[in-house]
Each structure stands twice: as C-alpha cells, then as structure tokens.
Write a protein that holds these residues in place. Structure first.
Motif, PDB file in Angstrom:
ATOM      1  N   GLN A 266      -2.301   1.330 -28.107  1.00 36.77           N
ATOM      2  CA  GLN A 266      -2.453  -0.029 -27.696  1.00 36.77           C
ATOM      3  C   GLN A 266      -1.719  -0.093 -26.288  1.00 36.77           C
ATOM      4  OE1 GLN A 266      -3.929  -2.293 -29.004  1.00 36.77           O
ATOM      5  NE2 GLN A 266      -4.360  -0.780 -30.976  1.00 36.77           N
ATOM      6  N   PRO A 267      -2.086  -1.111 -25.558  1.00 41.44           N
ATOM      7  CA  PRO A 267      -1.658  -1.402 -24.402  1.00 41.44           C
ATOM      8  C   PRO A 267      -0.028  -1.815 -24.285  1.00 41.44           C
ATOM      9  CG  PRO A 267      -3.210  -3.278 -24.795  1.00 41.44           C
ATOM     10  CD  PRO A 267      -3.290  -2.219 -25.897  1.00 41.44           C
ATOM     11  N   ARG A 268       0.698  -1.232 -23.666  1.00 38.65           N
ATOM     12  CA  ARG A 268       2.156  -2.036 -23.563  1.00 38.65           C
ATOM     13  C   ARG A 268       1.893  -3.264 -22.883  1.00 38.65           C
ATOM     14  NH1 ARG A 268       5.149   1.346 -26.408  1.00 38.65           N
ATOM     15  NH2 ARG A 268       3.770   2.830 -27.082  1.00 38.65           N
ATOM     16  N   GLY A 269       2.810  -4.026 -23.757  1.00 33.59           N
ATOM     17  CA  GLY A 269       3.037  -5.569 -23.320  1.00 33.59           C
ATOM     18  C   GLY A 269       4.559  -6.172 -23.300  1.00 33.59           C
ATOM     19  N   SER A 270       4.486  -7.256 -22.867  1.00 33.22           N
ATOM     20  CA  SER A 270       5.875  -7.700 -22.675  1.00 33.22           C
ATOM     21  C   SER A 270       6.321  -8.506 -23.982  1.00 33.22           C
ATOM     22  CB  SER A 270       5.940  -8.766 -21.388  1.00 33.22           C
ATOM     23  OG  SER A 270       5.566  -8.147 -20.396  1.00 33.22           O
ATOM     24  N   TRP A 271       7.566  -8.554 -23.930  1.00 39.39           N
ATOM     25  CA  TRP A 271       8.238  -9.297 -25.194  1.00 39.39           C
ATOM     26  C   TRP A 271       8.150 -10.703 -24.902  1.00 39.39           C
ATOM     27  CZ3 TRP A 271       9.404  -8.651 -30.088  1.00 39.39           C
ATOM     28  CH2 TRP A 271      10.234  -9.526 -30.475  1.00 39.39           C
ATOM     29  N   GLY A 272       7.168 -11.329 -25.898  1.00 37.02           N
ATOM     30  CA  GLY A 272       7.143 -12.879 -25.471  1.00 37.02           C
ATOM     31  C   GLY A 272       7.596 -13.533 -26.756  1.00 37.02           C
TER      32      GLY A 272
ATOM     33  N   HIS B 152      -3.650  -2.686 -42.492  1.00 40.01           N
ATOM     34  CA  HIS B 152      -4.978  -3.361 -41.774  1.00 40.01           C
ATOM     35  C   HIS B 152      -4.567  -4.115 -40.618  1.00 40.01           C
ATOM     36  CE1 HIS B 152      -6.708  -2.683 -45.672  1.00 40.01           C
ATOM     37  NE2 HIS B 152      -5.629  -2.927 -46.314  1.00 40.01           N
ATOM     38  N   LYS B 153      -5.216  -3.874 -39.663  1.00 38.42           N
ATOM     39  CA  LYS B 153      -4.960  -4.231 -38.182  1.00 38.42           C
ATOM     40  C   LYS B 153      -5.320  -5.817 -38.102  1.00 38.42           C
ATOM     41  CE  LYS B 153      -5.792  -3.322 -33.237  1.00 38.42           C
ATOM     42  NZ  LYS B 153      -6.093  -2.577 -32.349  1.00 38.42           N
ATOM     43  N   VAL B 154      -4.577  -6.537 -37.455  1.00 43.86           N
ATOM     44  CA  VAL B 154      -5.071  -7.994 -37.441  1.00 43.86           C
ATOM     45  C   VAL B 154      -4.608  -8.327 -35.877  1.00 43.86           C
ATOM     46  CG1 VAL B 154      -4.460 -10.264 -38.139  1.00 43.86           C
ATOM     47  CG2 VAL B 154      -4.353  -8.405 -39.776  1.00 43.86           C
ATOM     48  N   ILE B 155      -5.375  -8.944 -35.273  1.00 47.23           N
ATOM     49  CA  ILE B 155      -5.216  -9.512 -33.864  1.00 47.23           C
ATOM     50  C   ILE B 155      -5.180 -10.916 -33.972  1.00 47.23           C
ATOM     51  CG2 ILE B 155      -5.900  -7.562 -32.485  1.00 47.23           C
ATOM     52  CD1 ILE B 155      -8.586  -9.561 -32.019  1.00 47.23           C
TER      53      ILE B 155
ATOM     54  N   SER C 175      -8.600 -11.534 -20.641  1.00 46.51           N
ATOM     55  CA  SER C 175      -9.577 -10.586 -19.936  1.00 46.51           C
ATOM     56  C   SER C 175      -9.130  -9.339 -20.584  1.00 46.51           C
ATOM     57  CB  SER C 175      -9.724 -10.286 -18.559  1.00 46.51           C
ATOM     58  OG  SER C 175      -8.649 -10.363 -17.964  1.00 46.51           O
ATOM     59  N   SER C 176      -7.774  -9.189 -21.014  1.00 52.64           N
ATOM     60  CA  SER C 176      -7.333  -7.869 -21.599  1.00 52.64           C
ATOM     61  C   SER C 176      -7.368  -7.910 -23.270  1.00 52.64           C
ATOM     62  CB  SER C 176      -6.053  -7.619 -21.085  1.00 52.64           C
ATOM     63  OG  SER C 176      -5.084  -8.413 -21.434  1.00 52.64           O
ATOM     64  N   TRP C 177      -7.856  -8.884 -23.848  1.00 54.00           N
ATOM     65  CA  TRP C 177      -7.619  -9.015 -25.275  1.00 54.00           C
ATOM     66  C   TRP C 177      -8.529  -7.884 -25.735  1.00 54.00           C
ATOM     67  CZ3 TRP C 177      -9.141 -14.916 -26.890  1.00 54.00           C
ATOM     68  CH2 TRP C 177      -7.880 -15.560 -26.514  1.00 54.00           C
ATOM     69  N   ASN C 178      -9.386  -7.572 -24.921  1.00 52.72           N
ATOM     70  CA  ASN C 178     -10.296  -6.505 -25.581  1.00 52.72           C
ATOM     71  C   ASN C 178      -9.890  -5.058 -25.912  1.00 52.72           C
ATOM     72  OD1 ASN C 178     -10.639  -5.736 -22.969  1.00 52.72           O
ATOM     73  ND2 ASN C 178     -12.542  -6.114 -22.565  1.00 52.72           N
ATOM     74  N   THR C 179      -8.624  -4.999 -24.971  1.00 47.51           N
ATOM     75  CA  THR C 179      -8.139  -3.564 -25.268  1.00 47.51           C
ATOM     76  C   THR C 179      -7.414  -3.412 -26.591  1.00 47.51           C
ATOM     77  OG1 THR C 179      -5.937  -4.496 -23.983  1.00 47.51           O
ATOM     78  CG2 THR C 179      -7.529  -3.431 -22.802  1.00 47.51           C
ATOM     79  N   TYR C 180      -7.284  -4.599 -27.321  1.00 49.00           N
ATOM     80  CA  TYR C 180      -6.624  -4.599 -28.466  1.00 49.00           C
ATOM     81  C   TYR C 180      -7.446  -4.643 -29.740  1.00 49.00           C
ATOM     82  CZ  TYR C 180      -2.263  -6.339 -26.288  1.00 49.00           C
ATOM     83  OH  TYR C 180      -1.131  -6.232 -25.788  1.00 49.00           O
ATOM     84  N   TYR C 181      -9.075  -4.364 -29.556  1.00 54.84           N
ATOM     85  CA  TYR C 181      -9.791  -4.561 -30.584  1.00 54.84           C
ATOM     86  C   TYR C 181     -10.214  -3.328 -31.352  1.00 54.84           C
ATOM     87  CZ  TYR C 181     -11.466  -8.843 -27.977  1.00 54.84           C
ATOM     88  OH  TYR C 181     -11.513 -10.207 -27.407  1.00 54.84           O
ATOM     89  N   SER C 182      -9.805  -2.273 -30.879  1.00 55.93           N
ATOM     90  CA  SER C 182     -10.241  -1.154 -31.789  1.00 55.93           C
ATOM     91  C   SER C 182      -9.461  -1.076 -33.119  1.00 55.93           C
ATOM     92  CB  SER C 182     -10.075   0.105 -31.014  1.00 55.93           C
ATOM     93  OG  SER C 182      -8.692   0.473 -30.767  1.00 55.93           O
ATOM     94  N   ASN C 183     -10.425  -0.731 -34.103  1.00 56.55           N
ATOM     95  CA  ASN C 183      -9.956  -0.652 -35.445  1.00 56.55           C
ATOM     96  C   ASN C 183      -9.339  -2.099 -36.031  1.00 56.55           C
ATOM     97  OD1 ASN C 183     -10.398   2.030 -35.622  1.00 56.55           O
ATOM     98  ND2 ASN C 183      -8.566   2.479 -34.583  1.00 56.55           N
ATOM     99  N   THR C 184      -9.797  -3.183 -35.348  1.00 56.47           N
ATOM    100  CA  THR C 184      -9.360  -4.518 -35.992  1.00 56.47           C
ATOM    101  C   THR C 184     -10.183  -4.901 -37.232  1.00 56.47           C
ATOM    102  OG1 THR C 184      -8.583  -5.306 -33.714  1.00 56.47           O
ATOM    103  CG2 THR C 184      -9.400  -6.795 -35.396  1.00 56.47           C
ATOM    104  N   GLU C 185      -9.454  -5.280 -38.260  1.00 54.11           N
ATOM    105  CA  GLU C 185     -10.150  -5.666 -39.331  1.00 54.11           C
ATOM    106  C   GLU C 185     -10.088  -7.187 -39.586  1.00 54.11           C
ATOM    107  OE1 GLU C 185      -9.249  -3.632 -43.044  1.00 54.11           O
ATOM    108  OE2 GLU C 185      -8.115  -2.069 -41.862  1.00 54.11           O
ATOM    109  N   PHE C 186      -9.248  -7.949 -39.061  1.00 50.90           N
ATOM    110  CA  PHE C 186      -8.951  -9.332 -38.999  1.00 50.90           C
ATOM    111  C   PHE C 186      -8.962  -9.979 -37.552  1.00 50.90           C
ATOM    112  CE2 PHE C 186      -8.008  -7.880 -43.542  1.00 50.90           C
ATOM    113  CZ  PHE C 186      -9.049  -8.620 -44.174  1.00 50.90           C
TER     114      PHE C 186
END
Ligand SMILES: Nc1nc2c(ncn2[C@@H]2O[C@H](COP(=O)(O)OP(=O)(O)OP(=O)(O)O)[C@@H](O)[C@H]2O)c(=O)[nH]1
Ligand SMILES: [Mg+2]
Length: 292
Positions: free
Chosen positions: A76-82, A130-133, A188-199
C-alpha cells in the motif's frame, strides 16, 4: 508501550518514532468543525430497520470472499497519519479489552505483531484478513467511524492526508480497514488502495446535500474499476443526528443504488458520534463473508 503500539499500527512508524513524543497532537481546525444539532433519539431498532440491501435477486455475481485476497500492508501507498490525536482527550491507545456492550471485538494489536506472536509462539493458523477500504468525501466521518469501531468512543480528528489502517475483529472475522483521506486532491489516489479489496465502506455525510452528486460520481467510478469488481459495498448514511439530514432511503434513491446489480450493497443509517447503526453495518459485512 502505548506509543509503540500506536506506531506499529500507523503508517508513520518511523515518523512517529522520530518525534518520540506526543507532538502529533492536534485538533481539527475550527473551520472544519460543525455546529451540531441536538442529537435526536435514534433507537437501535430504528437504525436496525433503516438499512436497505441489494441487489434484489439471486446474487450469482456477488463478490463475497475472494480466494486470492491478501491484505498486504507493504503493497500500500504510504500515507500521513491523519487519525485521532492521542492528546486531544481520548486515551492515546485503544483498550486491550473488548468493549463490553458490543458483540464484536476491536483488536488493538498491530498486524505484524499479531502475526508474529500467533505463528511463532502458539502455532495457530493466522486468521485471514478481509481488506476493507473506507472512502467518501472529506468531512464525511470516515476516521470517526474507524475509531468508533476500534475504541468504541469518539476521537478528535483532523483531515486525513493519506490513510489510517486498523484491524477490527468481528465475531472472529478479521477486517483490515483502510481509512483513506477524502479531500478532492486525494481522491485520484484512492485507486492505489483497491487491489484485493473485499469491502468498500462508503461514508456519506447525510447533511451534505450539495456534494451528494460528487459522492455518486465517485461511487460509480469505483464500481467500474476492475480491482473492485468483486467488492461488496456498505454505504453509511452518517450524521443522522443532524437536523434536516437526508434519510438512508433518500440517499439510496439519489445514488440509484437499486440499479447496482453487479455488486452486493447495503445502506445503513448511522451516527458515528454515538456509534448507532455501526454494528448493523458490520454485521452485514460479516454476513457476506463466504457468500459467492
Ligand atoms: N454531528 C456529527 N458529526 C460527525 C459525525 N461523524 C463525524 N462527525 C464530525 O465530522 C467531522 C469530520 O469527521 P472525520 O471523521 O474527520 O471525517 P473524514 O471523513 O475522516 O474526513 P477526511 O479525513 O478529511 O476525509 C468531525 O468534526 C467529526 O466529529 C456524526 O455522526 N455526527
Ligand atoms: Mg479522515
């Protein structure tokens, strides 16, 4: 120890370590805070029955569980702690005991730590995650919901830049939940989290009528994405405590959810501040596990 646990859960392992203190404490800027209407009483029964589910047919093409689903944080992409700010009132670390009033358990342990202790010490099988976004426009309440799941309380948040990830365990089902920042520049960067997403959990601010059309665009863009072909969609109609908010039925109609035939979906009204409606959403997700 608490800081270490929190850091293990965060993407910003090294950043937080380099800070070494709770200097990441910050409140949501005042411009983001909302005038809250006096919470209306939302009974559990009302919320339980305020969900709608689809598609209304034999779900032969429904996603269910993917055999190849793996939740690998390293991809997964590295993100900031928000996420929540530990110094802003609530405890800096999730409780190690499950909340008493819910039937599900929030795991406070970092994923790597969890895996290591299980596989090295006891020899138990590592439970499948189970991966969830968790997506939705900024200010919808995604981070608030994530930490309600985890800690059973309201945390102070600031806009998420990047993502937060936590493991939530519901009736022995392990969900790895990625809460992704919803600001326009981040979508626009949401799609970088999509792989293997079940929910997909789509959080809607039920008072934000003006931007519901943007939410709709984002929803259908996601559903058209190849990586989310088998994902089930839970829509949280959040902020039901706000006066004049849209009901789940209104949101469902606006988003034309009934037209979605190739993804299982469920819309659930909720209030992240009280936690009402959240369990019902999680229960729907667990009910989908194993359904094909
Ligand atoms: N009244 C009310 N306020 C809520 C509710 N859920 C969240 N909020 C508030 O809405 C604001 C935004 O919440 P966040 O959880 O930070 O929103 P977000 O979707 O994570 O926003 P981004 O990280 O910018 O994408 C905060 O002030 C929350 O306290 C709710 O159910 N009711
Ligand atoms: Mg957030």
């Amino acid at each position: 120890t608490h800081l270490t646990q929190r850091c293990r859960q965060s993407h910003h392992f090294s950043v937080l370590y380099s800070i070494g203190k709770k200097t990441f404490t910050a409140n949501r800027p005042s411009g983001r805070s909302e005038e809250r209407a006096r919470p209306t009483h939302l009974g559990a029964e009302d919320l339980l029955h305020s969900g709608l589910t689809g598609p209304h047919r034999t779900a032969t093409t429904c996603g269910g569980v993917r055999d190849d689903a793996r939740s690998d944080a390293s991809q997964q992409p590295r993100g900031s702690w928000g996420g929540p700010r530990p110094g802003a009132g609530p405890p800096s670390c999730p409780p190690l005991q499950p909340p008493a009033r819910r039937s599900w358990v929030a795991s406070a342990r970092g994923r790597r730590h969890h895996r290591c202790s299980r596989s090295c010490l006891s020899g138990f099988r590592v439970p499948r995650e189970h991966k969830v976004i968790i997506v939705g426009l900024d200010n919808a309440g995604k981070t608030t919901i994530l930490y309600q799941f985890l800690m059973n309380e309201v945390v102070h948040t600031s806009p998420t830049i990047g993502s937060n990830v936590e493991e939530i365990v519901v009736k022995n089902t392990h969900f790895l939940m990625w809460d992704i920042g919803g600001q326009e520049s981040l979508r626009s960067s949401w799609n970088t989290y999509y792989s293997n997403t079940e929910f997909i959990i789509l959080v809607v601010d039920s008072i934000d009528r003006e931007r519901l059309s943007i939410t709709k665009e984002e929803l259908y863009r996601m559903l058209a994405h190849e990586d989310l072909r088998k994902a089930a969609v839970l829509i949280f109609a959040n902020k039901q405590d706000m006066k004049g908010c849209m009901t789940a039925a209104e949101i469902s109609a606006y988003l034309t959810l009934s037209s979605i035939k190739d993804h299982p979906w469920h819309i659930q009204s909720c209030c992240a501040l009280t936690g009402e409606g959240l369990c019902q959403g999680l229960e729907w997700m667990t009910s989908r596990i194993g359904v094909r």
